[in-house]
Design a protein around this motif. Structure first.
Motif, PDB file in Angstrom:
ATOM      1  N   CYS A  21      45.087 -43.328  16.561  1.00 24.24           N
ATOM      2  CA  CYS A  21      45.266 -42.233  17.520  1.00 24.24           C
ATOM      3  C   CYS A  21      46.276 -41.193  17.048  1.00 24.24           C
ATOM      4  CB  CYS A  21      45.728 -42.785  18.861  1.00 24.24           C
ATOM      5  SG  CYS A  21      44.522 -43.820  19.682  1.00 24.24           S
ATOM      6  N   THR A  22      47.167 -41.576  16.152  1.00 31.68           N
ATOM      7  CA  THR A  22      48.255 -40.675  15.758  1.00 31.68           C
ATOM      8  C   THR A  22      48.215 -40.353  14.266  1.00 31.68           C
ATOM      9  OG1 THR A  22      49.710 -42.570  15.435  1.00 31.68           O
ATOM     10  CG2 THR A  22      49.755 -41.505  17.596  1.00 31.68           C
ATOM     11  N   GLU A  23      47.033 -40.196  13.703  1.00 31.71           N
ATOM     12  CA  GLU A  23      46.902 -39.936  12.265  1.00 31.71           C
ATOM     13  C   GLU A  23      47.555 -38.633  11.828  1.00 31.71           C
ATOM     14  OE1 GLU A  23      42.739 -40.170  11.510  1.00 31.71           O
ATOM     15  OE2 GLU A  23      42.792 -42.327  11.164  1.00 31.71           O
ATOM     16  N   GLY A  24      47.652 -37.650  12.697  1.00 32.08           N
ATOM     17  CA  GLY A  24      48.193 -36.348  12.334  1.00 32.08           C
ATOM     18  C   GLY A  24      49.709 -36.290  12.269  1.00 32.08           C
ATOM     19  N   PHE A  25      50.396 -37.333  12.689  1.00 33.91           N
ATOM     20  CA  PHE A  25      51.860 -37.331  12.718  1.00 33.91           C
ATOM     21  C   PHE A  25      52.418 -38.026  11.481  1.00 33.91           C
ATOM     22  CE2 PHE A  25      50.640 -37.054  17.164  1.00 33.91           C
ATOM     23  CZ  PHE A  25      51.431 -35.993  17.595  1.00 33.91           C
ATOM     24  N   GLU A  26      53.489 -37.454  10.924  1.00 35.19           N
ATOM     25  CA  GLU A  26      54.156 -38.064   9.777  1.00 35.19           C
ATOM     26  C   GLU A  26      55.343 -38.892  10.247  1.00 35.19           C
ATOM     27  OE1 GLU A  26      55.193 -35.235   6.809  1.00 35.19           O
ATOM     28  OE2 GLU A  26      53.277 -34.202   6.949  1.00 35.19           O
ATOM     29  N   ASN A  27      55.789 -39.805   9.417  1.00 43.51           N
ATOM     30  CA  ASN A  27      56.977 -40.625   9.660  1.00 43.51           C
ATOM     31  C   ASN A  27      56.888 -41.483  10.911  1.00 43.51           C
ATOM     32  OD1 ASN A  27      58.122 -39.460   7.378  1.00 43.51           O
ATOM     33  ND2 ASN A  27      59.017 -37.808   8.564  1.00 43.51           N
ATOM     34  N   ARG A  28      55.713 -41.837  11.340  1.00 47.08           N
ATOM     35  CA  ARG A  28      55.573 -42.714  12.505  1.00 47.08           C
ATOM     36  C   ARG A  28      55.818 -44.144  12.059  1.00 47.08           C
ATOM     37  NH1 ARG A  28      49.322 -41.556  11.880  1.00 47.08           N
ATOM     38  NH2 ARG A  28      48.929 -43.295  10.496  1.00 47.08           N
ATOM     39  N   LYS A  29      56.392 -44.943  12.962  1.00 46.69           N
ATOM     40  CA  LYS A  29      56.708 -46.327  12.639  1.00 46.69           C
ATOM     41  C   LYS A  29      56.341 -47.216  13.811  1.00 46.69           C
ATOM     42  CE  LYS A  29      60.331 -45.291   9.464  1.00 46.69           C
ATOM     43  NZ  LYS A  29      61.655 -45.459   8.995  1.00 46.69           N
ATOM     44  N   CYS A  30      55.837 -48.392  13.494  1.00 51.58           N
ATOM     45  CA  CYS A  30      55.507 -49.386  14.512  1.00 51.58           C
ATOM     46  C   CYS A  30      56.586 -50.461  14.514  1.00 51.58           C
ATOM     47  CB  CYS A  30      54.153 -50.019  14.228  1.00 51.58           C
ATOM     48  SG  CYS A  30      52.788 -48.903  14.487  1.00 51.58           S
ATOM     49  N   ILE A  31      57.091 -50.730  15.689  1.00 50.38           N
ATOM     50  CA  ILE A  31      58.061 -51.806  15.882  1.00 50.38           C
ATOM     51  C   ILE A  31      57.518 -52.660  17.016  1.00 50.38           C
ATOM     52  CG2 ILE A  31      60.423 -52.394  16.476  1.00 50.38           C
ATOM     53  CD1 ILE A  31      61.207 -49.612  15.405  1.00 50.38           C
TER      54      ILE A  31
END
Length: 84
Positions: free
Chosen positions: A11-21
């Motif tokens: 869903c968030t492919e367009g965002f950079e520097n995303r992280k899953c915690i």
């Protein structure tokens, strides 16, 4: 990666520097602000009915929070039975 984090990544492919915690995803909005997304239940365990989106400040905590229900986005399924 769990099913939930894989779906959030899609869903968030367009965002950079995303992280899953854990089962939550954090997207940086600025120096101190983050966007937090996670699937949420609305009354029943293991029955995920929406996505909760929160804007979080590192110093002050939650700025704003909103829950988007899947039924509001896609609507309810129509039933062919005339008794319903």
């Amino acid at each position: 990666m769990s099913f939930f984090t894989e779906e959030l990544m899609k869903c968030t492919e367009g965002f950079e520097n995303r992280k899953c915690i854990g089962n939550a995803m954090y997207i940086p909005l600025g120096e101190n602000n983050r966007l937090k997304l996670f699937f949420t239940t609305l009354g029943y365990a293991d029955h995920y009915e929406g996505i909760c989106i929160s804007a979080v400040d590192k110093n002050n905590g939650v700025i704003d929070k909103n829950t988007i229900k899947f039924a509001d986005v896609w609507g309810k399924k129509q039933v062919s039975n005339p008794n319903f």
